[in-house]
Scaffold this active site. Structure first.
Site, PDB file in Angstrom:
ATOM      1  N   HIS A   1       1.224  -1.307   0.312  1.00 17.63           N
ATOM      2  CA  HIS A   1       0.141  -0.070   0.329  1.00 17.63           C
ATOM      3  C   HIS A   1       1.311   0.934   0.257  1.00 17.63           C
ATOM      4  O   HIS A   1       0.738   1.777   1.092  1.00 17.63           O
ATOM      5  CB  HIS A   1      -0.561  -0.273   1.144  1.00 17.63           C
TER       6      HIS A   1
ATOM      7  N   HIS B   1       0.857   1.443  -5.924  1.00 13.30           N
ATOM      8  CA  HIS B   1      -0.351   1.040  -5.603  1.00 13.30           C
ATOM      9  C   HIS B   1      -1.245   2.397  -6.350  1.00 13.30           C
ATOM     10  O   HIS B   1      -2.065   2.075  -6.881  1.00 13.30           O
ATOM     11  CB  HIS B   1      -0.460   0.447  -4.355  1.00 13.30           C
TER      12      HIS B   1
ATOM     13  N   HIS C   1      -6.118   7.695  -1.411  1.00 14.58           N
ATOM     14  CA  HIS C   1      -6.979   6.974  -1.192  1.00 14.58           C
ATOM     15  C   HIS C   1      -6.126   6.170   0.120  1.00 14.58           C
ATOM     16  O   HIS C   1      -6.452   5.093   1.031  1.00 14.58           O
ATOM     17  CB  HIS C   1      -7.232   5.888  -2.173  1.00 14.58           C
ATOM     18  N   ASP C   2      -4.599   5.933  -0.304  1.00 17.33           N
ATOM     19  CA  ASP C   2      -3.697   4.898   0.698  1.00 17.33           C
ATOM     20  C   ASP C   2      -2.715   6.157   1.681  1.00 17.33           C
ATOM     21  O   ASP C   2      -1.773   5.785   2.106  1.00 17.33           O
ATOM     22  CB  ASP C   2      -3.701   3.919   0.124  1.00 17.33           C
TER      23      ASP C   2
ATOM     24  N   ASP D   1      -9.473  -0.064  -6.605  1.00 14.79           N
ATOM     25  CA  ASP D   1      -8.625  -0.676  -5.960  1.00 14.79           C
ATOM     26  C   ASP D   1      -8.113  -2.315  -6.080  1.00 14.79           C
ATOM     27  O   ASP D   1      -7.055  -2.306  -5.436  1.00 14.79           O
ATOM     28  CB  ASP D   1      -9.576   0.024  -4.733  1.00 14.79           C
TER      29      ASP D   1
END
Length: 925
Positions: free
Chosen positions: A632, A636, A672-673, A783
């Site tokens: 992550h 990614h 998003h991460d 994702d």
């Protein structure tokens, strides 16, 4: 002035009449018919529910809210006390029909002392300079209960007695009666017997001392045959007006033979009703101290030959004697009424306080509860609570300046509620995120600054009220009650504003007293909740902030200028339009340039006026805020963004999504991460990390969103800075939803509805709810897009994913001393292909199949996912076969080693028996 007994049929006073305007009989009859129809309808509904208890129980179990349950508890608790009539909701014709209100409908007007219009007195007393409930009124110490009503002797029986015996009998009739209406009715009927009059009325003084405002009929037009219900009609006479007003003011008796010859008499009511008023006798009713409580009046002597014959001296004498006892009885009944209402008021207040203190979890929940209770308690249309900004030090001139400039910095949060919100019929602001109703800064600012209570009966006559707020909203403001909310130390925490009572009347002293007492509990509850929230959040946020700031930093401007000078390849050169794209062989700078290319090809820099260097610096900061974890990480996030880019450009979503949605989805994919720690939400909860204390659900996703907002607000990274305020607010909401949608727990909650829409071909992308489902599904598809990459790429990424999982499993063994799940267990690595097949079947294939139905151009995602699923299935089978062969080989090797050991043992044994030197040497060897 005298009132004729026929006034009970009046349709309203004529112009100039001192009697206040009343509803016409036709209006009352219409209202009664409507009420009756509603009552019948509700009774039918209630009867049906009584006959179907299983349905009623199931409906309550499914639909009941916390507010409804609290209201039921309050109703049950209060019902054990003496209950005066409770004001009904305008939406409910009958209380027995069981309207599901959030709290018990209790009006402060219930605690108004009948016959005087006065308050029960202040509930809050000042003891040693502090507010206190000590100092119970003395009349509470001498409570009693009304004895059973005594039956009066019949008229024939009374005729057999002398005058003295009749008087004593009639005094006994009222001696133990403590219900005020029944007492007044008995008094009038007994007076009619004593004076031989046709009709009678009884007026009680409203107010005390200099506050006396009028006289109101407790009962009007009583005859020997009438009942309390028939005579219960309120008619108000202004103070000092007419014959009744004269008697009340002077305390003198007025005996008139011909009412029409007295200038104080108003004949208009006779003209309306057709009843002829002739003789009249009016006398004051006094309390033991001599103060006038009211006026008793009898009309038209019965049996006289002369129609203008006045009541005689004997009538006046017996009337006066009897009224002496009546004054004592009325005074006692009023004291009892006040005591009963005082007890009930305290019970209601304590129940409300109990309900309030059960909600001290968050500020929004307790303020919401306060507003619900205020709307129900004081029966008004709207309620606003404005929290005072603790950092603002304002004075009256500054407050006025703010009122002119619409700068509302004096308040940090605004909470609002209206009557429709109690029944969940409209939106409500329970979190202080903006306002639907005008704040009336001139009024609320004055109260917040001075700490004074403002009770305004006509807002348009108050210079602090701005009529523009009504013209802008279409709402008409009439009455306002604004009161400060203070904590235990007396500091003003907020202001409560109540607007427009439901019955159209002004807020009275009872409303002020009730709210003043309730506001003390409100202040304590808000203060305690704010302190608790502040401590908990401060500790958790401090730990998170220290940990985050020690690791992250904004990218330097020099780096942005360096990237800015590099040539950005085209999408075709980079292969960004293909779903099979892979970044494994790209350098870090190449991934940054590829990200820039995606924003350029989507024309987002031009559409949203984003500075090119700002875009470069934002991308560098985003990359910098990803930790160097196994999977992550920045690569990614970049891959997820590339999949979204391919879906928009090659998957047919460009014409479905708006420019703002495209922009926020791309930003969400890259962010998003952010600051992912290589562990999942469950691990954060298990170790009770600071993040888990801050966010109870979607722990890491909320943190990713907060990190995203932090970067967007950092100097030099403001790619949203040129958005209009409304667009900016909308973009933040879209961004939050998109990032939270990457939590697979939310995916499982929402995918059923999306799958059903797609399967039934009911998709309507003009509906915001359906667009939200689509955006969430697209985020999930991106994702998990690693499953749709070429097989060799998929295998490498799968090893990275499980490598990170195994690292978490190692932490669980070390920190929690527990055996991790198979997916996190390094010792179960041989199950990786089987677990991948399960992951594809449960999550990936359903997602891509539904999106393919939305648009066939996204089919490559589904096809590649199916191919990889088959490859993992074959690998799972071969893994099982290899395990079997390996086990067989281990068994074979073990058997061969056993045979060798036995052969060597036999050889050594034979050698040991040889006597040759060589044999000895072999043995030694």
């Amino acid at each position: 002035m005298a009132l004729s007994p026929g006034d009970r049929e009046k349709t309203g006073s004529l112009p100039g009449s001192p009697v206040e305007q009343q509803p016409t009989r036709a209006e009352r009859d219409k209202a009664d018919r409507e009420s009756q129809l509603k009552r019948v309808e509700y009774e039918k509904m209630e009867t049906w529910l009584d006959g179907h208890p299983a349905f009623a129980h199931d409906y309550f179990a499914r639909k009941a809210t916390r507010s409804m349950i609290d209201g039921w508890y309050i109703a049950r608790a209060v019902s054990q006390s003496t209950k005066p009539p409770v004001a009904e909701s305008p939406h409910s014709p009958n209380s027995s029909s069981g309207s599901n209100t959030p709290v018990r409908k209790v009006s402060a007007s219930e605690f108004e002392v009948q016959g005087t219009g006065g308050s029960l007195g202040r509930m809050v007393q000042t003891v040693d300079g502090s507010p206190s409930f000590l100092g119970t009124p003395s009349y509470l110490l001498n409570q009693g209960k009304s004895s059973p009503t005594r039956s009066r002797k019949s008229l024939n029986e009374l005729k057999q007695l002398d005058d003295r015996a009749v008087l004593i009998e009639l005094v006994k009739d009222i001696a133990n009666e403590l219900e005020l209406s029944t007492l007044c009715h008995k008094i009038l009927q007994n007076v009619l017997i004593l004076t031989k009059a046709d009709r009678g009325s009884l007026f009680l003084v409203r107010g005390k001392g200099t506050e006396k405002c009028c006289l109101a009929t407790k009962l009007f037009d009583v005859t020997i045959q009438s009942t309390v219900e028939q005579a219960r009609e309120e008619i108000r006479v202004p103070w000092r007006k007419g014959i009744v007003g004269y008697v009340a003011e002077t305390g003198e008796t007025v005996n008139i033979a011909n009412a029409y010859e007295d200038p104080r008499f108003n004949c208009e009511i006779d003209l309306q009703t057709g009843y002829k008023t002739r003789s009249m006798l009016s006398m004051p009713i006094k309390e033991p101290g001599g103060e006038v409580l009211g006026v008793a009046q009898v009309i038209n002597k019965i049996g006289s030959k002369d129609q203008h014959e006045a009541f005689n001296e004997s009538d006046e004498k017996v009337f006066a004697q009897y009224l002496q006892f009546c004054g004592i009885g009325i005074n006692n009944a009023r004291l009892y009424e006040r005591a009963t209402l005082e007890i009930r008021r305290n019970q209601v207040l304590l129940e409300l306080a109990k309900t309030l203190f059960e909600e001290q979890s968050t500020l929004s929940s307790i303020v919401r509860r306060i507003m619900e209770l205020l709307l129900s308690l004081l029966r008004c249309e709207r309620c606003s609570i404005l929290m005072v900004d603790e950092s603002s030090k304002v004075d009256v001139p500054k407050m006025r300046l703010e009122a002119e400039t619409k700068d509302w910095s004096i308040f940090s949060q605004v909470f609002e509620l209206e009557q429709a919100d109690l029944e969940n019929k409209g939106p409500h602001n329970g979190n202080g995120n903006g306002c639907r109703f005008p704040i009336h800064i001139g009024i609320t600012g004055y109260v917040a600054t001075t700490g004074e209570t403002l009770n305004i009966s006509d807002a348009y006559k108050d210079p602090r009220f701005d009529p523009k707020v009504d013209s802008e909203t279409g709402f008409r403001t009439h009455e306002m009650l604004c009161m400060p909310i203070k904590n235990a130390s007396g500091a003003i925490q907020g202001v409560s504003l109540l607007v427009n009572k439901l019955d159209g009347s002004a807020f009275n002293k009872n409303d002020e007293d009730m709210f003043e007492a309730f506001a003390i509990f409100c202040g304590m509850g808000i203060h305690n909740t704010k302190m608790y929230e502040k401590v908990c959040r401060a500790v958790a946020m401090q730990r998170v902030a220290l940990e985050t700031l020690s690791y992250h930093a904004t990218a330097p401007q020099e780096e942005a200028q360096r990237i800015k000078k590099l040539v950005v390849p085209t999408s075709n050169e980079l292969g960004l339009l293909k779903f099979s794209f892979s970044e494994l062989r790209m350098t870090e700078d190449e991934t940054l340039l590829a990200a820039i290319r995606m924003f350029l090809d989507l024309d987002l820099l031009n559409k949203f006026r984003i500075n090119y260097e700002t875009m470069c610096r934002w991308l560098l900061s985003v990359r910098k805020n990803y930790r160097n974890v196994t999977y992550h990480n920045w690569r990614h996030a970049f891959t997820v963004a590339q999949t979204m880019f391919a879906i928009i450009k090659s998957g047919g979503m460009k014409n479905v999504l708006t420019d703002l949605e495209v922009m926020t989805l791309m930003v969400a994919c890259l962010s998003h991460d952010l600051d992912h720690r290589g562990t999942n939400n469950n691990f954060q909860v298990m170790i009770e990390s600071p993040l888990a204390q801050l966010y109870s659900t979607s722990t890491m996703e909320h943190h990713h969103f907060d990190q995203c907002i932090m970067i967007l607000n950092s100097k030099g990274n403001e790619i949203f800075m040129n958005l209009q305020p409304d667009d900016y607010a909308h973009a933040i909401r879209l961004l939050e939803h998109a990032i939270l949608s990457t939590d697979l727990a939310l995916y499982f909650k929402t995918r059923g509805e999306f799958f059903q829409l797609v399967e039934e071909q009911k998709c309507d992308w003009s509906e915001e709810d359906q667009r939200e489902l689509l955006r969430g599904m697209l985020m999930t598809a991106c994702d998990i897009s690693a499953i749709s990459k070429p097989w060799e790429v998929q295998k490498q990424i799968a090893n990275l994913v499980f490598g990170e999982f195994f690292e978490q499993g190692d932490l669980e063994r070390q920190q929690l001393n527990k055996v991790p799940d198979d997916m996190m267990n390094r010792e179960k690595h041989h199950l990786l292909p089987k677990m991948q097949v399960g992951f594809v079947d449960a999550i990936c294939l359903p997602c891509y199949e539904s999106l393919t139905r939305v648009n066939d151009q996204m089919k490559p995602l589904l096809e590649m996912c199916q191919m990889n699923r088959n490859n993992w299935q074959e690998l799972a089978k071969s893994s099982i076969e290899e395990l079997v062969e390996e086990k067989k080989e281990r068994i074979k090797v073990s058997a061969e080693e056993k045979d060798i050991d036995e052969s060597e043992t036999t050889s050594l044994s034979s050698s040991s028996t040889s006597s040759t030197p060589g044999g000895v040497q072999l043995r030694k060897k």
